[in-house]
Design an enzyme around this catalytic site. Structure first.
Site, PDB file in Angstrom:
ATOM      1  N   LYS A 159      72.862  47.090 -11.339  1.00 46.30           N
ATOM      2  CA  LYS A 159      73.811  46.710 -10.290  1.00 46.30           C
ATOM      3  C   LYS A 159      75.152  47.418 -10.484  1.00 46.30           C
ATOM      4  O   LYS A 159      75.694  48.006  -9.548  1.00 46.30           O
ATOM      5  CB  LYS A 159      74.008  45.191 -10.315  1.00 46.30           C
ATOM      6  N   ARG A 191      78.731  38.247 -11.677  1.00 47.36           N
ATOM      7  CA  ARG A 191      77.260  38.357 -11.583  1.00 47.36           C
ATOM      8  C   ARG A 191      76.680  39.106 -12.764  1.00 47.36           C
ATOM      9  O   ARG A 191      77.290  40.031 -13.275  1.00 47.36           O
ATOM     10  CB  ARG A 191      76.856  39.167 -10.339  1.00 47.36           C
ATOM     11  N   GLY A 243      67.032  36.991  -9.745  1.00 51.28           N
ATOM     12  CA  GLY A 243      67.271  35.547  -9.812  1.00 51.28           C
ATOM     13  C   GLY A 243      67.109  34.935 -11.187  1.00 51.28           C
ATOM     14  O   GLY A 243      67.197  33.722 -11.340  1.00 51.28           O
ATOM     15  N   MET A 247      68.896  35.462 -14.019  1.00 51.93           N
ATOM     16  CA  MET A 247      70.136  35.137 -14.737  1.00 51.93           C
ATOM     17  C   MET A 247      71.127  34.510 -13.755  1.00 51.93           C
ATOM     18  O   MET A 247      70.801  34.270 -12.609  1.00 51.93           O
ATOM     19  CB  MET A 247      70.691  36.393 -15.384  1.00 51.93           C
ATOM     20  N   ARG A 295      69.651  49.322  -4.789  1.00 52.47           N
ATOM     21  CA  ARG A 295      68.809  49.701  -5.937  1.00 52.47           C
ATOM     22  C   ARG A 295      67.457  50.155  -5.399  1.00 52.47           C
ATOM     23  O   ARG A 295      67.120  49.879  -4.243  1.00 52.47           O
ATOM     24  CB  ARG A 295      68.625  48.514  -6.883  1.00 52.47           C
ATOM     25  N   HIS A 321      62.871  34.304  -2.970  1.00 48.73           N
ATOM     26  CA  HIS A 321      62.427  34.416  -4.363  1.00 48.73           C
ATOM     27  C   HIS A 321      60.903  34.523  -4.449  1.00 48.73           C
ATOM     28  O   HIS A 321      60.358  35.399  -5.128  1.00 48.73           O
ATOM     29  CB  HIS A 321      62.931  33.186  -5.125  1.00 48.73           C
ATOM     30  N   SER A 350      32.918  55.949 -29.958  1.00 49.52           N
ATOM     31  CA  SER A 350      33.638  55.231 -28.911  1.00 49.52           C
ATOM     32  C   SER A 350      34.376  54.079 -29.597  1.00 49.52           C
ATOM     33  O   SER A 350      33.754  53.289 -30.314  1.00 49.52           O
ATOM     34  CB  SER A 350      32.661  54.689 -27.873  1.00 49.52           C
ATOM     35  N   CYS A 386      36.225  52.123 -25.415  1.00 43.90           N
ATOM     36  CA  CYS A 386      35.600  51.220 -24.446  1.00 43.90           C
ATOM     37  C   CYS A 386      36.085  49.782 -24.595  1.00 43.90           C
ATOM     38  O   CYS A 386      35.575  48.884 -23.935  1.00 43.90           O
ATOM     39  CB  CYS A 386      34.085  51.296 -24.524  1.00 43.90           C
ATOM     40  N   TYR A 412      37.598  60.587 -23.198  1.00 41.18           N
ATOM     41  CA  TYR A 412      37.552  59.688 -22.034  1.00 41.18           C
ATOM     42  C   TYR A 412      38.021  58.291 -22.402  1.00 41.18           C
ATOM     43  O   TYR A 412      38.081  57.940 -23.583  1.00 41.18           O
ATOM     44  CB  TYR A 412      36.127  59.622 -21.445  1.00 41.18           C
TER      45      TYR A 412
HETATM   46  C1  PEP Z   1      35.017  46.215 -28.478  1.00 41.19           C
HETATM   47  O1  PEP Z   1      34.849  45.588 -29.514  1.00 41.19           O
HETATM   48  O2  PEP Z   1      36.074  46.794 -28.173  1.00 41.19           O
HETATM   49  C2  PEP Z   1      33.927  46.312 -27.492  1.00 41.19           C
HETATM   50  C3  PEP Z   1      34.044  47.067 -26.428  1.00 41.19           C
HETATM   51  O3  PEP Z   1      32.842  45.519 -27.704  1.00 41.19           O
HETATM   52  P1  PEP Z   1      32.778  43.968 -27.355  1.00 41.19           P
HETATM   53  O4  PEP Z   1      33.993  43.621 -26.586  1.00 41.19           O
HETATM   54  O5  PEP Z   1      31.529  43.782 -26.602  1.00 41.19           O
HETATM   55  O6  PEP Z   1      32.738  43.369 -28.713  1.00 41.19           O
END
Ligand code: PEP
Ligand code: MG
Length: 929
Positions: free
Chosen positions: A43, A112, A121, A123, A356, A476, A810, A877, A897
């Site tokens: 601000k 302010r 809103g 603070m 802003r 809000h 992975s 993963c 990946y």
């Molecule tokens: C993990 O452990 O990150 C995973 C992908 O396997 P799970 O969540 O099935 O244990």
């Protein structure tokens, strides 16, 4: 009150100090500028920038964030802050030719908060500061409007009492409401000057009663106390909560802006409003906002009166309207982003109070980014940073399924935040939290309020949707839900919300806590009952265009975690480039499969186990065929069985209870028990007596004190190799079958929870043997890989060894986080809130990858693995694969990946593109916070 700009006179320069705490703005120039958000807050920086640009901004000064940090450390500011503030006040008084709270024309100021990142809103703010028993009379004379003057004074006492003196708001509200009752006033504005004067006297008594002191009459003392209270408000509960959910550092502190008041409530030629240079909900290029004549800013923001669309201002005050359009267009060009602005009109003269970069929905963010490129305002590579990756989720929000159902629209409010929400009504934030339950089993609730306030933030966070009966698109409720990406219908005026009676009344019907309603945040409809929701379509043209700009920057692939063909198809539609994790255990929970799975687990001999597995084989093969077909041409990573086996069996305690109560059951109860144990071989009630104890004994054999560290992952496949054999056979038979139909199939068999290279070698040998057998039997081969998940710190440490056997890695960062921290991923919520509160952890490490610890293991394992096998394919993963900052880390670590749930694929794509583009451009070019 009208601001007259006079030459600066009698300036008192403070003694030179090392820190400049106070930055003045006014008279056409400012000490600071728009870039100084760290010091001046958003601000303050905006006010400085607007002043420098020659816009009509009421003058004032900003006390910078350093002073707040100092206040937090010492509970007081240094003398330098005080002296610099006094000097700035003197300069302001000189410029205005007024004295704070003194004389015939008293200077009044607003005080302010304003942090680096907007915290709407959260603070505190104090308006009309400088009023006291004398100056209120001067103001009344000068404005020729005693009602206005007394109303301003009573607002000051109320705000000051609450914010500075910590008196509950209700103490003042009670006085005000009883005065309204006594005077038979319907609206606040129905109270006349005399009544307001009485209210002031009562308010003063409230102050005295609660603090044992009189309301401070000295304007300078008011200012000092208000400044410190605003600093303190940085650490109030709702501000802390907001920072936590928005990942804003607690260390930043807020600036305080002290600014000459301008009044929007001086009569019919005064007013106040807020607006956006484009539509923040859907991104269309339209002048957008709302205003109220004869009102103060808080009336608009708090939703006390429902405001009028800003386009109407053209009819009421065409000159002001044109000036406002001109200024806001200039502001947008200057900042090269959509602006969210506040203005006040005092006696027909326009003042800009704030500007802003405007918060917007994901839908609007994408559209505005596209428009601005087309308009030549920004470049494509900047545009891709104008959308937070998580915002793309908005394109995936559900819609109500109205086909074939008769719907009853109860009311229509404003479409404040898009999407659909179906849930049970609650009337307070605390009830929302209680009824919604823990995050793992959250029930859908709709928080219904007359209007929301920042104190409701915890309830809004857990609710599926928000419905308010008052307030506009910038209330809000609307602003906060848009930020949260949560469905909201605001200002549904036909609904009478009685929070005390826990009722909502509409169209002659009464709805109570627990009743179901459905909200459509895209059209603003409130619908009776529980509708179904429809999955959204991700093929929005503008989204595709936006992604076509972002994707070329991306070097990392994005895959999805999907276990069934339906999810695989969905993921592919969102742009997944393969499956990074197919959890095969989920396939066994189907009605036809679970009895065989259970028989397999209960088998006492290898022979019996093989017999059960033989029944599972064709079903598992059919599952894989479906997934392979859905992912034609793309790799599919399939994980061998991972969870502890007891997860497929009844709970030990339940079995004990059933055994104990069997003798007392009637025929009907026994029949239902037979149903419960049918999968385990119960055919008639007579079977139960022998079967249940036998089952209990097996369950007890399998029982483990710490199953997540127990007989699971590759340990299952090593102790029962026939399980891995069956799964490998199902995978290769499916792969060969679809390959014969012309499907391009690339299976990647992944062994979970590996800690040593020998475990890996053991399981890889089984998979390779089975592959060979199947390829010979079917006279057809397919390309495949055998790799592992890295889920244990030991695996990361000996990754170079493991990579000799594993053809890919992975990172299972869910388990890796669990095993690195030693936190149980299922029970961590008992500890986490305190850890975050105490600042021991900044974020939930199961949500955002812990770069310092777990991240080091990821980095080390990648490097070590690639030392042994330079072309090692490496992915992730765990849940982190769809979280933007973790995706950025994966990019920096050189992963090939990331893999995440289908609904996070878009987010991961954009995060991966931003990570690569950001590096290319040497830093983030203008990301919108
Ligand atoms: C993990 O452990 O990150 C995973 C992908 O396997 P799970 O969540 O099935 O244990
Ligand atoms: Mg795991």
């Amino acid at each position: 009150m009208a601001t007259t700009t006079l030459p600066e006179t009698e300036m008192i320069e403070p003694k030179p100090t090392t820190t400049k705490y106070v930055y003045f703005f006014g008279g056409g120039k400012a000490d600071g500028n728009g870039k100084m958000k760290d010091e001046l807050g958003g601000k303050g920086a905006g006010l400085a920038e607007m002043t420098n640009a020659g816009l009509p901004v009421p003058p004032g000064f900003t006390i910078q964030t350093d002073a707040c940090r100092e206040y937090m450390r010492h509970n007081a500011v240094s003398k330098d802050v005080d002296s610099q503030m006094d000097a700035a006040l003197f300069r302001l008084e000189s410029l205005q030719d007024q004295k704070l709270g003194k004389g015939d024309n008293p200077l009044l100021v607003s005080v302010r908060s304003g942090a680096k990142f907007s915290m709407p809103g959260m603070m505190d703010t104090i308006l009309n500061l400088g009023l006291n028993d004398q100056s209120v009379e001067a103001l009344a004379r000068r404005a020729n409007n005693p009602r206005f003057a007394y109303d301003s004074y009573r607002r000051l006492i109320q705000m000051f009492g609450n914010v500075v003196l910590d008196i509950e708001k209700s103490a003042f509200e009670e006085v005000f409401d009883s005065k309204k009752k006594q005077k038979k006033a319907k609206l606040d504005t129905d109270l006349d000057a005399k009544a307001l004067k009485e209210v002031i006297e009562e308010y003063k008594k409230v102050v005295k009663k609660h603090t044992t002191h009189d309301f401070p009459q000295n304007p300078h003392q008011q200012l000092v106390l208000a400044r410190d209270a605003v600093f303190r408000s940085w650490n109030n509960d709702r501000a802390k909560h907001y920072r936590r959910i928005n990942n804003i550092s607690d260390e930043l502190g807020t600036a305080v802006n002290v600014q000459a008041m301008v009044f929007g409530n001086l009569g019919d030629t005064s007013g106040t409003g807020v607006g956006f240079t484009r539509n923040p909900a859907i991104g269309t290029k339209e002048f957008y906002g709302e205003f109220l004549m004869n009102a103060q800013g808080e009336d608009v923001v708090a939703g006390i009166r429902t405001p009028v669309p800003i386009l109407e201002l053209e009819k009421v005050m065409p000159n002001v309207y044109n000036q406002l359009r001109d200024i806001t267009t200039r502001l947008e060009k200057h900042y090269r982003d959509m602006q969210d602005f506040e203005f006040t009109i005092q006696d027909g003269k326009l003042y800009m109070l704030q500007t802003r970069n405007g918060k917007r929905t994901g839908l609007a963010a994408v559209r505005v980014a596209l428009q601005m490129v087309e308009e030549g305002l920004i470049k494509k590579e900047e545009a891709i940073f104008r959308v937070e990756p998580n915002q793309l989720y908005d394109f995936l929000v559900p819609r109500l399924d109205e086909k074939g159902v008769k719907i009853e629209v109860l009311a229509k409010g404003l479409p404040a935040s898009p999407g659909a929400a179906v849930g049970q009504i609650v009337f307070t934030a605390d009830e929302a939290v209680e009824m919604a339950g823990p995050s793992s089993q959250r029930k859908p609730v709709i928080l219904v309020r007359a209007e929301t306030t920042p104190e409701d933030i915890h309830g809004m966070e857990v609710a599926k949707g928000i419905l308010t009966s008052r307030g506009g698109m910038t209330s809000h409720a609307a602003v906060v839900t848009r930020g949260m990406g949560k469905c909201c219908v605001a200002g549904a005026g036909d609904i009478d919300v009685d929070e005390k009676a826990r009722e909502m009344r509409v169209k002659g019907q009464v709805f109570r806590e627990g009743d179901w309603i459905s909200l459509d945040g895209t059209t603003g409809r409130v619908i009776k009952g529980k509708l179904n929701t429809l999955d959204p379509s991700p093929d929005d043209e503008e989204l595709q265009k936006f992604m076509s700009w972002a994707d070329p920057y991306r070097t990392m692939k994005v895959r999805a975690n999907a276990d069934i063909p339906r999810d695989a198809i969905q993921a592919r539609a969102f742009g997944a480039e393969g499956i990074g994790l197919c959890r095969t255990e989920h396939m066994f929970f189907g009605e036809q499969k679970i009895p065989h799975m259970r028989a397999m687990i209960l088998a006492n001999t290898e022979k019996d186990r093989r017999a059960a597995l033989k029944k599972l084989l064709p079903m598992q093969r059919a599952d894989f065929i479906g997934v392979f077909r859905a992912m034609d041409g793309l790799p599919v990573t399939i994980r061998t069985l991972d969870p502890p086996l007891h997860e497929f069996l009844p709970r030990r305690e339940d079995l004990m209870v059933d055994i104990a109560t069997l003798a007392h059951m009637d025929a009907k109860q026994k029949k239902s028990l037979v149903g419960k144990y049918r999968d385990y071989g119960a055919k008639a009630a007579g079977d139960l007596k022998k079967l249940m104890p036998a089952l209990l004994s097996r369950v007890e054999q399998l029982h483990e004190f710490n199953p997540m560290l127990g007989h699971r992952g590759c340990r299952l496949g090593i102790t029962y190799p026939e399980i891995t054999e069956m799964q490998a056979r199902a995978i290769f038979e499916a792969a060969v079958a679809v390959a014969k139909d012309g499907v391009k199939v690339f299976p990647e068999i992944m062994i979970p929870l590996i800690a040593t290279v020998k475990e890996m070698a053991n399981q890889a040998a089984i998979v390779h043997r089975v592959a060979k057998e199947v390829f010979e039997e079917k006279e057809r081969t397919v390309e495949y890989l055998v790799g592992t998940m890295i889920e244990l710190p030991r695996a990361a440490l000996v990754a170079d060894e493991i990579a000799k056997e594993a053809e890919f890695f992975s990172f299972g960062t869910n388990d890796l986080t669990q095993t690195t921290f030693g936190f149980s991923r299922d029970d961590v919520n008992k500890i986490l809130p305190t850890y975050i509160e105490e600042g021991i952890l900044k974020r939930d490490p199961f949500e955002v990858l812990d770069r310092e610890g777990v991240g080091q293991l990821v980095k080390m394992a990648t490097e070590r693995g690639r030392k042994s096998r330079p072309n090692l394919k490496v992915g992730i993963c765990g849940e982190h694969g769809g979280e933007p900052s973790s995706v950025e880390f994966c990019y920096q670590t050189g992963l090939n990946y990331v893999s995440c749930s289908p609904f996070r694929v878009l987010t991961a794509r954009l995060a991966a593109a931003q990570a690569a583009a950001g590096e290319k451009m040497q830093g983030e070019a203008g990301r919108t916070k």
